[in-house]
Design an enzyme around this catalytic site. Structure first.
Site, PDB file in Angstrom:
ATOM      1  N   PHE A 198       0.803  -1.291   0.212  1.00 50.17           N
ATOM      2  CA  PHE A 198       0.153  -0.122  -0.082  1.00 50.17           C
ATOM      3  C   PHE A 198       0.970   1.395   0.033  1.00 50.17           C
ATOM      4  O   PHE A 198       0.499   2.354   0.192  1.00 50.17           O
ATOM      5  CB  PHE A 198      -0.979  -0.030   1.133  1.00 50.17           C
ATOM      6  CG  PHE A 198      -2.045  -0.971   1.068  1.00 50.17           C
ATOM      7  CD1 PHE A 198      -3.159  -0.720   0.416  1.00 50.17           C
ATOM      8  CD2 PHE A 198      -1.796  -2.182   1.876  1.00 50.17           C
ATOM      9  CE1 PHE A 198      -4.011  -1.865   0.452  1.00 50.17           C
ATOM     10  CE2 PHE A 198      -2.996  -3.500   1.817  1.00 50.17           C
ATOM     11  CZ  PHE A 198      -3.853  -3.296   0.928  1.00 50.17           C
ATOM     12  N   LYS A 214      -6.449  -4.813  -1.927  1.00 54.07           N
ATOM     13  CA  LYS A 214      -5.775  -3.800  -2.626  1.00 54.07           C
ATOM     14  C   LYS A 214      -6.486  -3.207  -3.762  1.00 54.07           C
ATOM     15  O   LYS A 214      -6.391  -1.994  -3.734  1.00 54.07           O
ATOM     16  CB  LYS A 214      -4.292  -4.609  -3.120  1.00 54.07           C
ATOM     17  CG  LYS A 214      -3.730  -3.830  -4.212  1.00 54.07           C
ATOM     18  CD  LYS A 214      -2.801  -2.783  -3.381  1.00 54.07           C
ATOM     19  CE  LYS A 214      -2.452  -1.696  -4.068  1.00 54.07           C
ATOM     20  NZ  LYS A 214      -1.739  -0.569  -3.605  1.00 54.07           N
ATOM     21  N   ASN A 221      -7.435   1.195  -4.041  1.00 56.38           N
ATOM     22  CA  ASN A 221      -7.307   2.011  -5.256  1.00 56.38           C
ATOM     23  C   ASN A 221      -8.557   2.597  -5.723  1.00 56.38           C
ATOM     24  O   ASN A 221      -8.606   3.641  -6.287  1.00 56.38           O
ATOM     25  CB  ASN A 221      -6.200   1.332  -6.074  1.00 56.38           C
ATOM     26  CG  ASN A 221      -4.819   1.370  -5.572  1.00 56.38           C
ATOM     27  OD1 ASN A 221      -4.621   2.185  -4.546  1.00 56.38           O
ATOM     28  ND2 ASN A 221      -4.015   0.947  -6.364  1.00 56.38           N
ATOM     29  N   TYR A 230      -8.902  16.516  -3.628  1.00 59.96           N
ATOM     30  CA  TYR A 230      -8.598  17.322  -4.309  1.00 59.96           C
ATOM     31  C   TYR A 230      -9.049  17.277  -5.804  1.00 59.96           C
ATOM     32  O   TYR A 230      -8.823  16.323  -6.471  1.00 59.96           O
ATOM     33  CB  TYR A 230      -7.007  17.733  -4.576  1.00 59.96           C
ATOM     34  CG  TYR A 230      -6.537  18.007  -2.962  1.00 59.96           C
ATOM     35  CD1 TYR A 230      -6.674  19.311  -2.548  1.00 59.96           C
ATOM     36  CD2 TYR A 230      -5.971  17.009  -2.080  1.00 59.96           C
ATOM     37  CE1 TYR A 230      -6.134  19.610  -1.087  1.00 59.96           C
ATOM     38  CE2 TYR A 230      -5.685  17.265  -0.815  1.00 59.96           C
ATOM     39  CZ  TYR A 230      -5.620  18.473  -0.366  1.00 59.96           C
ATOM     40  OH  TYR A 230      -5.164  18.936   0.864  1.00 59.96           O
ATOM     41  N   GLY A 242      -3.302   9.655 -12.221  1.00 57.46           N
ATOM     42  CA  GLY A 242      -2.468   8.923 -13.276  1.00 57.46           C
ATOM     43  C   GLY A 242      -1.713   8.081 -12.591  1.00 57.46           C
ATOM     44  O   GLY A 242      -2.210   7.539 -11.474  1.00 57.46           O
ATOM     45  N   CYS A 253      -0.677   3.020 -11.040  1.00 59.57           N
ATOM     46  CA  CYS A 253      -1.500   2.136 -10.221  1.00 59.57           C
ATOM     47  C   CYS A 253      -2.793   2.218 -10.318  1.00 59.57           C
ATOM     48  O   CYS A 253      -3.765   1.389 -10.808  1.00 59.57           O
ATOM     49  CB  CYS A 253      -1.363   2.120  -8.547  1.00 59.57           C
ATOM     50  SG  CYS A 253       0.357   1.471  -8.167  1.00 59.57           S
ATOM     51  N   LYS A 278      -4.447   1.504 -14.053  1.00 53.68           N
ATOM     52  CA  LYS A 278      -4.666   0.008 -14.427  1.00 53.68           C
ATOM     53  C   LYS A 278      -5.359  -0.766 -13.522  1.00 53.68           C
ATOM     54  O   LYS A 278      -6.083  -1.765 -13.858  1.00 53.68           O
ATOM     55  CB  LYS A 278      -3.256  -0.389 -14.371  1.00 53.68           C
ATOM     56  CG  LYS A 278      -2.300  -0.858 -13.206  1.00 53.68           C
ATOM     57  CD  LYS A 278      -1.161  -1.690 -13.280  1.00 53.68           C
ATOM     58  CE  LYS A 278      -0.171  -1.611 -12.153  1.00 53.68           C
ATOM     59  NZ  LYS A 278      -1.005  -2.682 -11.210  1.00 53.68           N
TER      60      LYS A 278
HETATM   61  P1  NAD Z   1       8.120  -1.756 -11.875  1.00 53.33           P
HETATM   62  O1  NAD Z   1       7.696  -1.816 -13.306  1.00 53.33           O
HETATM   63  O2  NAD Z   1       8.718  -0.411 -11.366  1.00 53.33           O
HETATM   64  O3  NAD Z   1       9.118  -2.854 -11.369  1.00 53.33           O
HETATM   65  C1  NAD Z   1       9.068  -4.032 -11.997  1.00 53.33           C
HETATM   66  C2  NAD Z   1      10.190  -4.854 -11.861  1.00 53.33           C
HETATM   67  O4  NAD Z   1      10.233  -6.121 -11.961  1.00 53.33           O
HETATM   68  C3  NAD Z   1      11.108  -4.348 -13.300  1.00 53.33           C
HETATM   69  O5  NAD Z   1      12.312  -3.668 -12.763  1.00 53.33           O
HETATM   70  C4  NAD Z   1      11.017  -5.352 -14.246  1.00 53.33           C
HETATM   71  O6  NAD Z   1      12.284  -5.331 -14.799  1.00 53.33           O
HETATM   72  C5  NAD Z   1      11.271  -6.539 -13.097  1.00 53.33           C
HETATM   73  N1  NAD Z   1      10.767  -7.999 -13.537  1.00 53.33           N
HETATM   74  C6  NAD Z   1       9.646  -8.357 -14.306  1.00 53.33           C
HETATM   75  N2  NAD Z   1       9.573  -9.564 -14.582  1.00 53.33           N
HETATM   76  C7  NAD Z   1      10.525 -10.102 -13.774  1.00 53.33           C
HETATM   77  C8  NAD Z   1      10.942 -11.245 -13.456  1.00 53.33           C
HETATM   78  N3  NAD Z   1      10.230 -12.653 -13.947  1.00 53.33           N
HETATM   79  N4  NAD Z   1      12.191 -11.654 -12.826  1.00 53.33           N
HETATM   80  C9  NAD Z   1      12.558 -10.603 -12.039  1.00 53.33           C
HETATM   81  N5  NAD Z   1      12.160  -9.450 -12.055  1.00 53.33           N
HETATM   82  C10 NAD Z   1      11.173  -9.066 -13.117  1.00 53.33           C
HETATM   83  O7  NAD Z   1       6.687  -2.058 -10.943  1.00 53.33           O
HETATM   84  P2  NAD Z   1       6.375  -1.355  -9.535  1.00 53.33           P
HETATM   85  O8  NAD Z   1       5.569   0.094  -9.681  1.00 53.33           O
HETATM   86  O9  NAD Z   1       7.317  -1.418  -8.566  1.00 53.33           O
HETATM   87  O10 NAD Z   1       5.129  -2.233  -9.342  1.00 53.33           O
HETATM   88  C11 NAD Z   1       5.291  -3.470  -9.136  1.00 53.33           C
HETATM   89  C12 NAD Z   1       3.874  -4.350  -8.481  1.00 53.33           C
HETATM   90  O11 NAD Z   1       3.319  -3.479  -7.467  1.00 53.33           O
HETATM   91  C13 NAD Z   1       2.518  -3.796  -9.365  1.00 53.33           C
HETATM   92  O12 NAD Z   1       1.784  -4.818  -9.380  1.00 53.33           O
HETATM   93  C14 NAD Z   1       1.932  -2.431  -8.988  1.00 53.33           C
HETATM   94  O13 NAD Z   1       0.785  -2.768  -9.244  1.00 53.33           O
HETATM   95  C15 NAD Z   1       2.232  -2.941  -7.360  1.00 53.33           C
HETATM   96  N6  NAD Z   1       2.158  -1.752  -6.629  1.00 53.33           N
HETATM   97  C16 NAD Z   1       2.899  -0.545  -7.166  1.00 53.33           C
HETATM   98  C17 NAD Z   1       3.034   0.571  -6.466  1.00 53.33           C
HETATM   99  C18 NAD Z   1       3.603   1.846  -6.871  1.00 53.33           C
HETATM  100  O14 NAD Z   1       3.621   2.885  -6.197  1.00 53.33           O
HETATM  101  N7  NAD Z   1       4.687   1.725  -7.825  1.00 53.33           N
HETATM  102  C19 NAD Z   1       2.292   0.663  -5.071  1.00 53.33           C
HETATM  103  C20 NAD Z   1       1.842  -0.522  -4.675  1.00 53.33           C
HETATM  104  C21 NAD Z   1       1.688  -1.795  -5.706  1.00 53.33           C
END
Ligand code: NAD
Length: 419
Positions: A155, A210, A214, A257, A263, A266, A269
């Protein structure tokens, strides 16, 4: 504890660094060799307040390492946290290919008990798919090793990710077996010393929680945006209205706000994926459909206003945009509302395509100026901005970036010297 994080992005890197800070031995795996090399050289591929220091002190203490070696990573941790991306598929559903590839990699290499933790945001039922993928790989190898699959959605908020991770308001754990939930409880013990924050629930409830979180936040944003448009038409001030309703504790001030639409990596999608889940389950989510529609329209409100203000005079205007990332304190451009605005401005400029390059060049160099001071590793951000410009150039002019790059690099060099 020895833990492996699979996927070293916003979530994986922050989680890995914070778990290491709590004294664990953390190995972060990523398939992106350039990213791993950058991290091993002491660089940080993303901007997130406070992250650099946490990564540095734990790397130096030998508690945090980065690797592309899948076998070594699966061998390392009894806990295997999957934090890879789950981008939208063509139909809006979450694309699980990376999650399932990570699960299969675990099944191919595991040599004893593993707890596989789904930290990525994944639709209800994904833990079953992860379990099946691992079982399939074990069967293919003709070996039997016990394992558990747990849902532990994240989160954290970009822009405050380290703070959120270190002081979570809740830790949701969806687990069906006691051995796995006890391991997770120990893992999170240092993050809930003050009071109990763990919410233990079924795997499916955790997966849905989750998306529900969102979807609720996105709903508040679209609600306020719709009201803001109405307030403008009626001669009311949405800021005054916000204060008037936020003071009701049942409503609260947070996330109320009006703006240019949500955008980021998260909300867009996850709203799409939950809509898809509802359709597939025969329970379409009418309210959430409207939330998405309102948001899509909102992204164009500012562009429409600018076009209306300048009229034909917009062609050839040089416009600087400040604050391009999808929100403050991050460099994340994924689904940022600025992308829609820039696209609108460029489309308004279509009759004067010759102006496109100067506009992009200016855009390119306006943005990094405040960044360079606060964030010395600005080069990486430049690469992101460039990738975005690439998209725009391709879409609006058909000119490949390579023709513009040399010029851009020259200008970057002089801009950096000017800093
Ligand atoms: P990201 O795109 O920044 O990072 C994902 C990473 O995974 C990349 O570096 C990619 O190269 C790597 N990857 C892909 N396939 C792989 C594999 N098979 N083995 C090893 N590495 C691999 O993504 P993110 O923003 O960190 O989001 C990750 C997940 O967490 C998503 O499901 C997202 O919805 C969720 N999430 C994101 C946030 C956020 O604020 N970014 C917050 C909560 C939850």
């Amino acid at each position: 504890m020895k833990i492996t994080i699979i996927g070293t992005g916003y979530v994986g890197l922050v989680a890995g660094a914070c778990f290491a800070d709590a004294g664990n031995q953390v190995l972060c795996l990523d398939l992106d060799a350039a990213k791993v090399a950058q991290l091993n050289a002491g660089g940080i591929p993303i901007y997130e307040p406070g992250l650099e220091a946490v990564v540095r002190r734990n790397r130096e203490a030998g508690r945090l390492a980065f690797s592309t070696d899948v076998a070594a990573s699966v061998a390392h941790g009894e806990l295997q946290l999957i934090a890879v991306g789950t981008p939208p598929d063509e139909d809006g559903s979450a694309d699980l290919q990376h999650v399932l590839a990570a699960a299969r990699a675990i099944g191919r290499h595991m040599d004893g008990y593993r707890v596989v933790v789904d930290k990525s945001t994944v639709p209800v039922g994904t833990a079953d798919k992860v379990r099946a993928a691992i079982a399939e790989e074990l069967a293919r190898r003709g070996v039997q090793h016990p394992f558990s699959v747990v849902s532990n959605p994240e989160f954290l908020k970009e822009g405050a990710a380290v703070e959120d991770f270190m002081r979570p308001d809740r830790i949701v754990i969806g687990a069906d077996d006691a051995r796995a939930s006890e391991l997770l409880r120990s893992l999170y013990a240092p993050f809930q010393r003050n009071h109990e924050r763990i919410l233990l629930m079924s795997v499916r409830s955790a997966e849905l929680t989750k998306y529900a979180a969102n979807a609720m936040l996105a709903t508040r944003i679209s609600f306020m945006n719709e009201l803001a448009n109405l307030a403008e038409r009626l001669g009311a001030d949405i800021e005054e209205v916000r204060k008037g309703i936020g003071s009701d504790p049942r409503i609260g001030f947070d996330f109320l706000y009006a703006g240019a639409g949500y955008g980021g990596s998260c909300f867009p999608k996850d709203v799409k994926a939950l809509l898809r889940t509802g359709d597939e389950a025969g329970r379409p989510l009418a309210l959430l459909g409207a939330v998405e529609q309102v948001n899509e329209a909102q992204k164009h409100v500012l562009g429409t206003k600018i076009k209306a203000y300048f009229g034909a005079g917009l062609a050839g205007k040089r416009i600087a945009l400040w604050g391009l990332a999808f929100k403050a304190n991050t460099d994340d451009m994924r689904e940022a509302s600025s992308r829609a605005l820039i696209a609108d401005l460029l489309a308004g400029n279509a009759a004067r395509r010759g102006e496109l390059v100067p506009l992009l060049m200016d855009y390119h160099f306006v943005e990094p100026v405040p960044v360079a001071a606060a964030y010395p590793a600005g080069r990486h951000r430049m690469a992101k901005v460039r990738a975005f410009i690439d998209f725009l150039v391709e879409r609006f002019s058909g000119q490949p970036w390579s023709q513009l790059e040399a010029k851009a690099e020259d200008r970057h060099a002089s801009a950096s010297t000017a800093d």
